[in-house]
Scaffold this motif. Structure first.
Motif, short mmCIF file in Angstrom:
data_model
loop_
_atom_site.label_atom_id
_atom_site.label_comp_id
_atom_site.label_asym_id
_atom_site.label_seq_id
_atom_site.Cartn_x
_atom_site.Cartn_y
_atom_site.Cartn_z
N ARG A 109 0.83 -1.22 0.00
CA ARG A 109 0.00 0.00 0.00
C ARG A 109 0.86 1.26 0.00
NH1 ARG A 109 -2.99 -2.86 3.89
NH2 ARG A 109 -2.15 -1.57 5.57
N VAL A 110 1.89 1.27 0.83
CA VAL A 110 2.76 2.44 0.91
C VAL A 110 3.45 2.69 -0.43
CG1 VAL A 110 4.87 3.36 1.95
CG2 VAL A 110 3.13 2.31 3.40
N LEU A 111 3.97 1.64 -1.04
CA LEU A 111 4.69 1.79 -2.30
C LEU A 111 3.77 2.28 -3.41
CD1 LEU A 111 7.50 1.46 -3.50
CD2 LEU A 111 6.93 -0.91 -4.05
N ILE A 112 2.56 1.74 -3.47
CA ILE A 112 1.62 2.11 -4.53
C ILE A 112 1.02 3.49 -4.30
CG2 ILE A 112 -0.65 1.55 -5.52
CD1 ILE A 112 0.09 -1.42 -5.15
N ASN A 113 0.62 3.78 -3.07
CA ASN A 113 -0.13 5.01 -2.80
C ASN A 113 0.74 6.21 -2.47
OD1 ASN A 113 -2.58 3.62 -3.14
ND2 ASN A 113 -2.60 2.98 -1.00
N GLU A 114 1.96 5.96 -1.94
CA GLU A 114 2.80 7.08 -1.49
C GLU A 114 4.14 7.16 -2.21
OE1 GLU A 114 2.93 7.39 2.81
OE2 GLU A 114 1.07 6.22 2.96
N GLY A 115 4.54 6.08 -2.85
CA GLY A 115 5.74 6.12 -3.68
C GLY A 115 7.01 5.68 -2.99
N ALA A 116 8.08 5.63 -3.79
CA ALA A 116 9.37 5.12 -3.32
C ALA A 116 9.93 5.95 -2.18
CB ALA A 116 10.36 5.09 -4.49
N GLY A 117 9.70 7.26 -2.19
CA GLY A 117 10.24 8.12 -1.15
C GLY A 117 9.69 7.82 0.23
N ALA A 118 8.48 7.27 0.29
CA ALA A 118 7.85 6.95 1.58
C ALA A 118 8.11 5.52 2.02
CB ALA A 118 6.34 7.20 1.49
N PHE A 119 8.80 4.75 1.19
CA PHE A 119 8.96 3.32 1.45
C PHE A 119 10.08 3.10 2.46
CE2 PHE A 119 10.05 -1.12 0.37
CZ PHE A 119 8.78 -1.68 0.43
N THR A 120 9.75 3.25 3.74
CA THR A 120 10.70 3.04 4.83
C THR A 120 10.08 2.08 5.84
OG1 THR A 120 9.84 4.86 6.18
CG2 THR A 120 11.56 5.41 4.57
N ILE A 121 10.93 1.43 6.62
CA ILE A 121 10.43 0.53 7.66
C ILE A 121 9.53 1.28 8.64
CG2 ILE A 121 11.10 -0.95 9.58
CD1 ILE A 121 11.67 -2.22 6.89
N ARG A 122 9.91 2.50 8.98
CA ARG A 122 9.12 3.29 9.93
C ARG A 122 7.73 3.59 9.37
NH1 ARG A 122 10.35 5.77 14.39
NH2 ARG A 122 12.57 5.36 14.06
N ARG A 123 7.68 3.99 8.10
CA ARG A 123 6.37 4.32 7.50
C ARG A 123 5.51 3.07 7.36
NH1 ARG A 123 2.20 5.00 7.15
NH2 ARG A 123 0.86 5.95 5.55
#
Length: 227
Positions: free
Chosen positions: A38-52
């Motif tokens: 969901r994070v990768l699709i909806n928020e993109g590579a920049g948001a793809f962190t363990i914390r997020r």
């Protein structure tokens, strides 16, 4: 005295050898993988962190990093799961005894392009390419994913064009794959020419199959018509 290590999450695999081990099907791992997607699709590579990702699935960072200490491992599992889902689709729709090899390749092309037109696939792969540009491990995992795709296409190219040497079969398979993936920024979900995708599918299923059947080694190597 040494500080004691934090206890593993409740559904961690018994006697796990080290952090980063995981068992598919456990509730925690499934929740992490779904949140990561969901994070990768909806928020993109920049948001793809363990914390997020931890925030997305309502877990502590330590619980997520116990199973996946690096985001690269998440990408590896996501790609493995994705290929398995595509492979099952091929079993259900393409690898049928009553279909000719020509029809099977045509179906593979049609299924891939229809999938590219969906929001999930358009966004997922553009973000994976972005991550791969700056991360050698992810780049290698993406390469391995496409290698498996090329293997599927090459199987049908080889059957349709038995005179073509194996290395040329591989080149043609890569060309067919690249021709399909190249539609993503132009005719993928909400892209400028998304309305042209049905026509692109008709062109691709006709001409790429014909190419697979008729191309020669001389054409692959640019020798056709030379003196």
């Amino acid at each position: 005295m040494q500080a004691q290590a934090a206890p593993p999450p409740p559904d961690a695999p018994a006697q796990a050898g080290r952090p980063g081990t995981y068992v598919r099907g456990t509730e925690t791992v499934d929740a992490i993988l779904k949140a990561a997607l969901r994070v990768l699709i909806n928020e993109g590579a920049g948001a793809f962190t363990i914390r997020r990702i931890a925030a997305e699935c309502g877990m502590k960072v330590g619980n997520v990093s116990y199973h996946f200490p690096r985001k690269e491992l998440l990408i590896q599992v996501l790609l493995d799961d994705l290929f398995e889902s595509y492979d099952k689709l091929l079993d259900d729709q393409v690898r049928q005894p009553d279909l000719s090899t020509q029809d099977r390749l045509r179906l593979v092309i049609e299924i891939c392009l229809e999938d590219i037109a969906r929001m999930r696939t358009t966004r997922l792969f553009t973000e994976l390419w972005a991550l791969a540009n700056h991360n050698p491990f992810i780049a290698d995992r993406v390469r391995a994913f496409y290698q498996r795709v090329h293997d599927v296409i090459a199987e049908y190219v080889a059957a349709l064009n038995p005179a073509l040497p194996a290395d040329d079969v591989r080149t043609v398979a890569i060309f067919i794959s690249a021709s399909m993936e190249g539609t993503t920024p132009f005719a993928g979900h909400l892209k400028p020419w998304a309305d042209r995708m049905p026509a692109l599918i008709r062109i691709a299923t006709s001409h790429l199959v014909r190419l697979a059947q008729t191309i020669t080694s001389e054409e692959v190597h640019g020798l056709s018509g030379t003196m």
